[in-house]
Design a protein around this motif. Structure first.
Motif, PDB file in Angstrom:
ATOM      1  N   GLN A 187       9.200  76.235 -11.178  1.00  0.00           N
ATOM      2  CA  GLN A 187       9.224  74.175 -10.256  1.00  0.00           C
ATOM      3  C   GLN A 187       8.619  73.780 -11.952  1.00  0.00           C
ATOM      4  O   GLN A 187       8.959  71.849 -11.562  1.00  0.00           O
ATOM      5  N   GLU A 188       7.862  74.113 -12.945  1.00  0.00           N
ATOM      6  CA  GLU A 188       7.308  72.977 -13.523  1.00  0.00           C
ATOM      7  C   GLU A 188       8.921  72.344 -14.589  1.00  0.00           C
ATOM      8  O   GLU A 188       8.448  71.411 -15.306  1.00  0.00           O
ATOM      9  N   ALA A 189       9.248  73.890 -14.953  1.00  0.00           N
ATOM     10  CA  ALA A 189      10.994  72.957 -15.669  1.00  0.00           C
ATOM     11  C   ALA A 189      11.210  72.134 -15.155  1.00  0.00           C
ATOM     12  O   ALA A 189      11.645  71.138 -15.854  1.00  0.00           O
ATOM     13  N   PHE A 190      11.817  72.283 -13.934  1.00  0.00           N
ATOM     14  CA  PHE A 190      12.583  71.840 -12.776  1.00  0.00           C
ATOM     15  C   PHE A 190      11.711  70.232 -12.351  1.00  0.00           C
ATOM     16  O   PHE A 190      11.799  68.857 -12.727  1.00  0.00           O
ATOM     17  N   ALA A 191      10.359  69.725 -12.020  1.00  0.00           N
ATOM     18  CA  ALA A 191       9.589  68.456 -12.920  1.00  0.00           C
ATOM     19  C   ALA A 191       9.907  67.652 -13.519  1.00  0.00           C
ATOM     20  O   ALA A 191      10.309  66.584 -14.617  1.00  0.00           O
ATOM     21  N   ARG A 192       9.883  68.633 -15.558  1.00  0.00           N
ATOM     22  CA  ARG A 192      10.135  68.184 -16.418  1.00  0.00           C
ATOM     23  C   ARG A 192      11.433  67.633 -16.857  1.00  0.00           C
ATOM     24  O   ARG A 192      11.744  66.991 -17.227  1.00  0.00           O
TER      25      ARG A 192
ATOM     26  N   GLY B 233      12.666  61.097 -18.891  1.00  0.00           N
ATOM     27  CA  GLY B 233      13.390  59.526 -19.609  1.00  0.00           C
ATOM     28  C   GLY B 233      12.360  58.786 -19.096  1.00  0.00           C
ATOM     29  O   GLY B 233      12.603  57.070 -18.296  1.00  0.00           O
ATOM     30  N   ALA B 234      10.965  58.935 -17.472  1.00  0.00           N
ATOM     31  CA  ALA B 234      10.633  58.085 -16.684  1.00  0.00           C
ATOM     32  C   ALA B 234       9.740  57.733 -17.554  1.00  0.00           C
ATOM     33  O   ALA B 234       8.386  57.097 -16.343  1.00  0.00           O
ATOM     34  N   GLY B 235       8.955  58.491 -18.254  1.00  0.00           N
ATOM     35  CA  GLY B 235       7.297  57.871 -19.162  1.00  0.00           C
ATOM     36  C   GLY B 235       6.677  59.448 -18.643  1.00  0.00           C
ATOM     37  O   GLY B 235       6.633  60.057 -17.879  1.00  0.00           O
ATOM     38  N   LYS B 236       5.606  59.119 -19.404  1.00  0.00           N
ATOM     39  CA  LYS B 236       4.919  59.925 -19.693  1.00  0.00           C
ATOM     40  C   LYS B 236       3.829  60.507 -18.807  1.00  0.00           C
ATOM     41  O   LYS B 236       4.016  61.899 -18.284  1.00  0.00           O
ATOM     42  N   ASP B 237       2.982  59.315 -17.714  1.00  0.00           N
ATOM     43  CA  ASP B 237       2.882  59.657 -16.997  1.00  0.00           C
ATOM     44  C   ASP B 237       3.006  59.960 -15.266  1.00  0.00           C
ATOM     45  O   ASP B 237       2.855  59.884 -14.048  1.00  0.00           O
ATOM     46  N   SER B 238       5.274  59.795 -15.498  1.00  0.00           N
ATOM     47  CA  SER B 238       5.790  59.951 -14.176  1.00  0.00           C
ATOM     48  C   SER B 238       5.764  61.208 -14.148  1.00  0.00           C
ATOM     49  O   SER B 238       6.475  62.170 -15.090  1.00  0.00           O
ATOM     50  N   SER B 239       6.047  61.636 -12.293  1.00  0.00           N
ATOM     51  CA  SER B 239       6.755  62.171 -12.152  1.00  0.00           C
ATOM     52  C   SER B 239       7.673  62.404 -10.881  1.00  0.00           C
ATOM     53  O   SER B 239       7.731  61.430 -10.223  1.00  0.00           O
ATOM     54  N   ALA B 240       8.588  63.660 -11.096  1.00  0.00           N
ATOM     55  CA  ALA B 240       9.746  62.854 -10.005  1.00  0.00           C
ATOM     56  C   ALA B 240      10.276  64.530  -9.679  1.00  0.00           C
ATOM     57  O   ALA B 240       9.639  65.818  -9.766  1.00  0.00           O
ATOM     58  N   ALA B 241      10.306  64.378  -8.216  1.00  0.00           N
ATOM     59  CA  ALA B 241      10.238  65.057  -7.663  1.00  0.00           C
ATOM     60  C   ALA B 241      11.767  65.875  -6.419  1.00  0.00           C
ATOM     61  O   ALA B 241      11.759  66.398  -6.215  1.00  0.00           O
ATOM     62  N   GLU B 242      12.786  65.009  -7.261  1.00  0.00           N
ATOM     63  CA  GLU B 242      14.291  64.939  -6.687  1.00  0.00           C
ATOM     64  C   GLU B 242      14.970  65.065  -7.897  1.00  0.00           C
ATOM     65  O   GLU B 242      14.774  64.878  -9.219  1.00  0.00           O
TER      66      GLU B 242
ATOM     67  N   PHE C 165      17.922  73.077  -5.896  1.00  0.00           N
ATOM     68  CA  PHE C 165      18.268  73.372  -7.538  1.00  0.00           C
ATOM     69  C   PHE C 165      18.241  74.596  -7.080  1.00  0.00           C
ATOM     70  O   PHE C 165      18.985  75.242  -7.692  1.00  0.00           O
ATOM     71  N   LYS C 166      16.831  75.681  -6.547  1.00  0.00           N
ATOM     72  CA  LYS C 166      17.483  76.774  -5.821  1.00  0.00           C
ATOM     73  C   LYS C 166      18.298  77.291  -5.756  1.00  0.00           C
ATOM     74  O   LYS C 166      18.750  78.318  -6.565  1.00  0.00           O
ATOM     75  N   LYS C 167      19.142  76.962  -4.981  1.00  0.00           N
ATOM     76  CA  LYS C 167      20.456  77.206  -4.381  1.00  0.00           C
ATOM     77  C   LYS C 167      21.372  76.462  -5.548  1.00  0.00           C
ATOM     78  O   LYS C 167      22.380  77.954  -5.664  1.00  0.00           O
ATOM     79  N   ALA C 168      21.097  75.813  -6.549  1.00  0.00           N
ATOM     80  CA  ALA C 168      21.969  75.801  -8.019  1.00  0.00           C
ATOM     81  C   ALA C 168      21.671  76.578  -8.555  1.00  0.00           C
ATOM     82  O   ALA C 168      23.166  77.018  -9.025  1.00  0.00           O
TER      83      ALA C 168
END
Length: 208
Positions: free
Chosen positions: A15-20, A25-34, A79-82
């Motif tokens: 899940q951490e790899a998915f978040a990385r 490209g969205a900034g150091k302090d940003s996180s994305a769930a998709e 993502f896990k399905k993919a």
């Protein structure tokens, strides 16, 4: 041949790899769930999954199967399905696909300045001349407005007496360096004596 025993990747690490990759490209302090399609394709390339008959076209087709209708991104479940579809397409174990992902991070092909040739001449302030040189101090730092004051920095091509501060009684505008004398239609100066000898042509008037 004895079957290989695969150990599934740590769900947290996956899940951490998915978040990385999702937040790349969205900034150091940003996180994305998709994860969007372009970043999913980047993930597959950076993790060396696009190889051995598995192409970017396969990546796009798998991504299309894993997001909801009308959506353009996939969540962690999609993502896990993919990943399972990638493993099936490549005919390898799912653990191998997960291991490739958790051990990689998004790569960046950032631009690096070339410190040689013409680039050095354009960026090395010690090589600047004229008014450009006056805009930087000895350490190469810009002087700001103090480097753009109206004081003359050199001889230039102005007429004598024009090299003074604005408001100091010398050069104020272009009137002292422009030629306002008479000229013909082509802009060629006409001497006063020639102007008197050659009067302007008159228009002939037809007799009634």
């Amino acid at each position: 041949v004895q079957d290989r025993i695969y150990q599934m990747a740590d769900p947290t690490a996956l899940q951490e790899a998915f978040a990385r990759f999702a937040s790349f490209g969205a900034g150091k302090d940003s996180s994305a769930a998709e994860l969007e399609g372009a970043k999913f394709a980047k993930l597959c390339k950076d993790c060396k999954l696009v190889a051995g008959g598995f192409t970017t076209t396969d990546v796009d087709l798998i991504f299309a199967q894993c997001h909801a209708k009308g959506a353009r991104k996939i969540d962690f479940a999609g993502f896990k399905k993919a990943l399972q579809l990638i493993a099936d397409k490549k005919k390898i174990a799912l653990a191998d696909v997960e291991a490739a992902i958790v051990t990689h991070s998004p790569s960046s092909s950032g631009t690096h300045a070339v410190d040689s040739g013409i680039v050095k001449k354009l960026t090395d302030t010690t090589l600047y001349t004229g008014s450009h040189k006056e805009r930087f101090d000895d350490d190469g730092k810009g002087k700001g407005l103090s480097g753009r004051d109206p004081a003359a920095k050199g001889g230039g091509h102005l007429p004598p007496g024009a090299h003074t501060h604005v408001g100091g009684g010398g050069f104020h505008d272009l009137s002292s360096i422009t030629d306002r004398s008479a000229a013909d239609v082509r802009g060629v100066p006409v001497r006063a004596s020639e102007a008197k000898k050659s009067p302007a042509p008159t228009r002939a008037v037809a007799k009634k």
